[in-house]
Design a protein around this motif. Structure first.
Motif, mmCIF file in Angstrom:
data_model
loop_
_atom_site.group_PDB
_atom_site.id
_atom_site.type_symbol
_atom_site.label_atom_id
_atom_site.label_comp_id
_atom_site.label_asym_id
_atom_site.label_seq_id
_atom_site.Cartn_x
_atom_site.Cartn_y
_atom_site.Cartn_z
ATOM 1 N N GLY B 44 -48.092 47.193 -29.165
ATOM 2 C CA GLY B 44 -46.709 47.320 -28.701
ATOM 3 C C GLY B 44 -46.562 48.486 -27.738
ATOM 4 O O GLY B 44 -45.929 48.367 -26.684
ATOM 5 N N LEU B 45 -47.183 49.609 -28.077
ATOM 6 C CA LEU B 45 -47.082 50.773 -27.204
ATOM 7 C C LEU B 45 -47.815 50.520 -25.891
ATOM 8 O O LEU B 45 -47.337 50.905 -24.822
ATOM 9 C CB LEU B 45 -47.675 51.996 -27.898
ATOM 10 C CG LEU B 45 -46.811 52.595 -28.999
ATOM 11 C CD1 LEU B 45 -47.563 53.696 -29.713
ATOM 12 C CD2 LEU B 45 -45.526 53.139 -28.419
ATOM 13 N N PHE B 46 -48.982 49.878 -25.976
ATOM 14 C CA PHE B 46 -49.712 49.587 -24.742
ATOM 15 C C PHE B 46 -48.909 48.658 -23.848
ATOM 16 O O PHE B 46 -48.845 48.835 -22.636
ATOM 17 C CB PHE B 46 -51.081 48.972 -25.060
ATOM 18 C CG PHE B 46 -52.112 49.984 -25.457
ATOM 19 C CD1 PHE B 46 -52.711 50.781 -24.492
ATOM 20 C CD2 PHE B 46 -52.455 50.170 -26.776
ATOM 21 C CE1 PHE B 46 -53.653 51.731 -24.843
ATOM 22 C CE2 PHE B 46 -53.401 51.116 -27.142
ATOM 23 C CZ PHE B 46 -54.000 51.907 -26.181
ATOM 24 N N LEU B 47 -48.268 47.658 -24.456
ATOM 25 C CA LEU B 47 -47.453 46.755 -23.656
ATOM 26 C C LEU B 47 -46.317 47.530 -23.003
ATOM 27 O O LEU B 47 -46.031 47.342 -21.816
ATOM 28 C CB LEU B 47 -46.906 45.620 -24.534
ATOM 29 C CG LEU B 47 -46.042 44.617 -23.799
ATOM 30 C CD1 LEU B 47 -46.808 43.997 -22.646
ATOM 31 C CD2 LEU B 47 -45.559 43.524 -24.738
ATOM 32 N N GLY B 48 -45.684 48.414 -23.771
ATOM 33 C CA GLY B 48 -44.631 49.258 -23.187
ATOM 34 C C GLY B 48 -45.153 50.009 -21.976
ATOM 35 O O GLY B 48 -44.514 50.056 -20.930
#
Lengths: 549, 220, 150
Positions: B44-48
């Protein structure tokens, strides 16, 4: 193992050991128990308490909607109430109910295991659930929450209500869900009794397994989403909040990547119970065993490809909308396979209209309506008209309540004697089932019409022309509430006054019926050995096989 | 069909398993499933990060120049080395080499500590320059001007490295627990699942950093 | 039942005798050293490449190197190469679902203005005016209190 009669064989040792209820005494023996059966009972009690809380909120909402004006509540209080109803029902009742209560209780029994793979993790999962519930209760008393259970930004990052404690609560509940799922997957893989091949697993196990797969794959994304919402609110980092340069639609992607599969976390256990109810009470081998089993897994996988259908009108790109709409129809295929298989199982079965079966049949009726109206909402163009109306409300209540909760109640009746060792009053139960059925359909069926006529959801006032239907809906809700209350009363009554149950009242074949009711602490006196599949009922009437069809 | 447990019950075998192999395989599958949830959570953080980079490419490229490549590089080497010593520790447990097991565990914990110290200095520098997440960002007060919306980049930087840092701290905790157990001589060729599982967790922490380092510190 | 005395290992629910569990594989120290060396070389490579101006290729190059490093760690340090195949399956399907998550989300956010350009501007182009977010101008950089939005 000398005796090798038909069906699964458990060693016949006379029931001299005390049941798991009597094996240990005292409060600590419950609070720190590692016994999956006790944890199942504790989950059952807690989800029922929260079902009562969420149900009370629902009845208050319906009471407000008796008249077009706002009489009892202000708009804010109404918003907080529907948020309580939604958040409690989703996070504290439906998601943990079937896996937590029935799954915990039955999975090791059905697998012929002594316990789940990680009993301590199981206990932790229950206490994490309790902690998450505490956060929710705190939210309730710290000013409530008015974002709806979906926490959409930018409203959730700006509203003055208690978003942080609620998101942390849901975050913690997510961990409980992950731990349960992890435990179940490992249990199914590593703890099966000798002879219990994948093709001999009861369909309940397959359904719970598919649920666990989704819990593992989707819930972590919810965790990070809720964490980011909390950070967005406290530090304004600007990833979701447009005022700080973020993107609110990105939040919806994050949220629905979890929450659409979560819809199947809620309904797959319902399917799981339904397969058992239909097969056992029509005394017929389940139709299309492999199709039902694999369609559970197929649903689990496809559920990850369709989340965008919640976002058709929220600024998603049109192209993505078309693709998501197309993929949504793919979910209907495995779902339909299941429904058709249940109906085919009923065909020429010797159906017994006892309470579990009544709930089983009720499920086919209500879930079919819920599932088919889902297709209306999955079609891009139709959804633009129906989005955020009572049509949506009616649809998901037909699936969540008419699907999962109805199946859950049916499952509780089905396994009541196994869990508590007593029988409930069949007559009282039939009255309860009738009340629930009438009340439920009266509440929600006309909400399809209301929504189609343009009644938007989440409003505490409405145009006068909708009043008649709203009144009907409210009366239905009271009947439904009375039915559920009645169910709780006679079930609790049976604990004290009910007659003692035999170990296998329905003549089921799967392993949980091969131990005494209630089971002993270690489930079985020895390791059971499985020699046939769980739906090979000994007295199946095979004369029809030569008949013309 | 009597229960086997009565015959010979190995010390570390829980009552609901039949054999140590079954228990070890279950624990390991459980660990892999847990790692799967960790990967999805970080994703999720990487996608952000990728989305913000897509929205504001110039800002991200400019802001990342303010991160210390040297500190990041040193930390990468430190974590990879700790992963290496961890792998050696697991191997030592497998072959029953008590001395090397304890020594390698101490090395691993030591490198994890070094990582956190470097991180501390990095964070202090960012705090001093006002490069804080979100609304606390005030680098312009310190004479740094980054075009665009750099508070998002630093918000993500602190979220990603912060969550990773928490995992390192948890790792130090569980490694210490394993070290204490190892000192009591609990592990040997027949029972080393806890060492192996903590090792898997530690390698995952390394894996996440392998992606964080180029994305945050290096990529132009 | 004969398996009552012998230790049981279950494969697909059936008791199996004499299974050599794969997780007991012990790699030689030299293989760990080789992998460690390769990881250091790749780290140096990705560090060095970051000083060259590769333009649009820099992200793919960095990601390829990172994936190479990650695979080495997974296969040798985490023993995935010698592990139970189901554990490998768990790991790979995790990556697959991450890919699904990334693909759909990035696809949507890239295509948002494909049909109707206005749809995109609402979210991205007009932050300053539409939502009142005003980063300070370069000359007056040291304005007290920081953000315009507060």
């Amino acid at each position: 193992m000398s005796d090798k009669s038909k069906g699964s064989v458990a060693p016949d040792v006379p029931a001299t050991e005390p049941s798991f209820w009597e094996a240990d005494k005292g409060l600590a023996s419950w609070l720190f128990t590692l016994d999956h059966k006790r944890l199942g009972v504790m989950y059952l009690v807690s989800t029922m308490i929260f079902l009562f809380v969420g149900g009370a909120a629902a009845l208050l909402l319906r009471t407000e909607l008796l008249t077009p004006e706002g009489d009892i509540f202000s708009a804010t209080v109404y918003n907080k109430l529907f948020t309580v109803h939604g958040a409690v029902m989703v996070f504290l009742v439906i998601i943990p109910s079937v896996p937590g209560a029935l799954g915990n209780f039955l999975l090791p029994l059905m697998l012929g295991a002594k316990d789940v793979a990680f009993p301590r993790l199981n206990l932790l999962s229950f206490w994490v659930y309790t902690l998450g519930a505490m956060f929710f209760l705190y939210t309730l008393f710290a000013g409530g929450l008015d974002t709806g259970w979906t926490f959409y930004t930018p409203y959730s990052s700006t509203t003055g209500t208690s978003v942080v404690s609620a998101t942390l609560g849901a975050f913690i509940l997510g961990f409980s869900s992950i731990l349960t799922g992890l435990n179940f997957i490992v249990t199914v893989h590593k703890m099966r009794a000798p002879g219990l091949t994948w093709n001999r697993l009861p369909l309940f196990v397959w359904g719970i397994y598919a649920t666990a797969v989704i819990q593992i794959l989707a819930t972590p994304v919810l965790a990070i989403t809720l964490l980011l919402i909390t950070i967005e609110r406290t530090l304004n980092i600007g990833i979701f909040d447009p005022a700080m340069g973020g993107d609110p639609v990105l939040f919806q992607h994050f949220f629905w990547f979890y929450s659409h599969p979560a819809v199947y976390i809620m309904i797959l256990p319902g399917f799981a119970i339904e397969s058992e109810l239909i097969a056992v009470h029509s005394r017929k081998h389940i139709f299309g065993y492999k199709a039902i089993a694999l369609s559970s897994v197929a649903i689990a996988i496809i559920s990850f490809l369709v989340w965008g259908h919640h976002m058709f009108v929220s600024g998603q790109s049109e192209l993505a909308g078309v693709i998501f709409s197309f993929l949504t129809f793919a979910v209907a295929v495995p779902t339909a396979i299941k429904v058709f298989s249940w109906v085919a199982t009923l065909y020429k079965g010797s159906i017994e209209f006892n309470t579990p079966m009544l709930y089983g049949l009720m499920f086919i009726f209500t879930f079919s309506i819920g599932g088919l109206t889902g297709l209306f909402l999955g079609s891009l163009a139709t959804d633009v008209h129906l989005h955020d109306t009572y049509f949506v409300v009616a649809h998901f209540h037909y699936v969540m309540m008419g699907g999962t909760i109805i199946a859950f109640i049916g499952g509780i009746h089905h396994w009541w004697s196994k869990m508590f060792g007593v029988n409930y009053s069949e007559k009282a139960a039939k009255i309860g089932a009738l009340l629930v059925f009438i009340g439920f359909n009266m509440t929600f069926f006309n909400q399809f019409i209301l929504g189609q006529q343009g009644m938007p959801r989440r409003y505490y006032t409405y145009l006068p022309q909708f009043q008649q239907q709203h009144v009907l809906s409210t009366i239905g809700a009271y009947i439904l509430g009375a039915g559920l209350l009645w169910t709780a009363i006679y079930l609790i009554h049976s604990l004290r006054r009910g007659e003692k149950a035999t170990s296998n009242p329905w003549h089921g074949v799967s392993l949980e019926w091969h131990t005494q009711s209630p089971p002993i602490q270690h489930n079985f006196h020895g390791t059971p050995v499985v020699t046939s599949d769980p739906y090979d009922f000994p007295e199946i009437d095979r004369t029809g096989e030569t008949d013309r069809h | 069909m009597s229960a086997i447990a009565t015959a010979e019950h190995p010390e570390h075998l829980a009552h609901h398993f039949d054999t140590l192999e079954q228990q070890a395989a279950a624990a390991k599958l459980g660990m892999w499933l847990f790692l799967a949830t960790e990967i999805l959570m970080f994703s999720g953080l990487f996608l952000g990060y990728f989305i913000i980079r897509m929205f504001y490419p110039e800002m991200v490229l400019e802001a990342h120049e303010y991160l210390s490549k040297t500190a990041g590089g040193v930390n990468t080497v430190v974590l990879i080395t700790s992963s290496f010593t961890m792998a050696l520790a697991v191997r030592a447990a497998q072959v029953g080499d008590q001395k090397n097991l304890i020594r390698n565990l101490i090395f691993t914990i030591g490198f994890a500590g070094v990582f956190m110290v470097v991180k501390y200095f990095e964070y202090s520098a960012k705090f001093e320059h006002g490069m804080l997440p979100g609304k606390f960002y005030h680098a312009w007060d310190h004479g740094y001007y980054i075009e665009g919306l750099p508070h998002i980049f630093f918000g993500l930087y602190f979220c990603m490295t912060g969550l990773h840092g928490i995992h390192v701290l948890v790792g130090i905790g569980v490694l210490t627990w394993i070290l204490l157990r190892a000192k009591k001589g609990e592990f040997g060729p027949s029972y080393y699942t806890p060492v192996e599982n903590v090792g898997l967790y530690w390698h995952l922490v390394d894996l996440v950093w392998i992606f964080l380092f180029p994305l945050l510190y290096l990529v132009r | 039942m004969s398996e009552a005395t012998a230790p049981k290992v279950f494969i697909a629910g059936k008791p199996v005798e004499g299974v050599h569990e794969v997780h007991e594989h012990v790699s030689p120290i030299s293989s760990y050293v080789k992998v460690f060396g390769a990881l250091l070389v790749l780290t140096a490579l990705t560090y060095g490449v970051s000083y060259m101006d590769l333009g649009n290729a820099s992200l793919p190059v960095a990601m390829i190197v990172a994936f190479a490093k990650a695979s080495l760690v997974c296969m040798y340090f985490m023993h995935l190469k010698y592990d139970d195949r189901y554990n490998v399956f768990v790991f790979i399907s995790t990556i697959l679902f991450v890919a699904i998550f990334f693909t759909f989300t990035i696809f949507d956010l890239m295509q948002r203005d494909a049909v109707n350009p206005e749809q995109d501007t609402f979210f991205r182009a007009n932050f300053g005016e539409a939502f009142g977010f005003q980063p300070p101008e370069p000359p007056e950089g040291a304005e007290a209190g920081g953000h315009g939005h507060e």
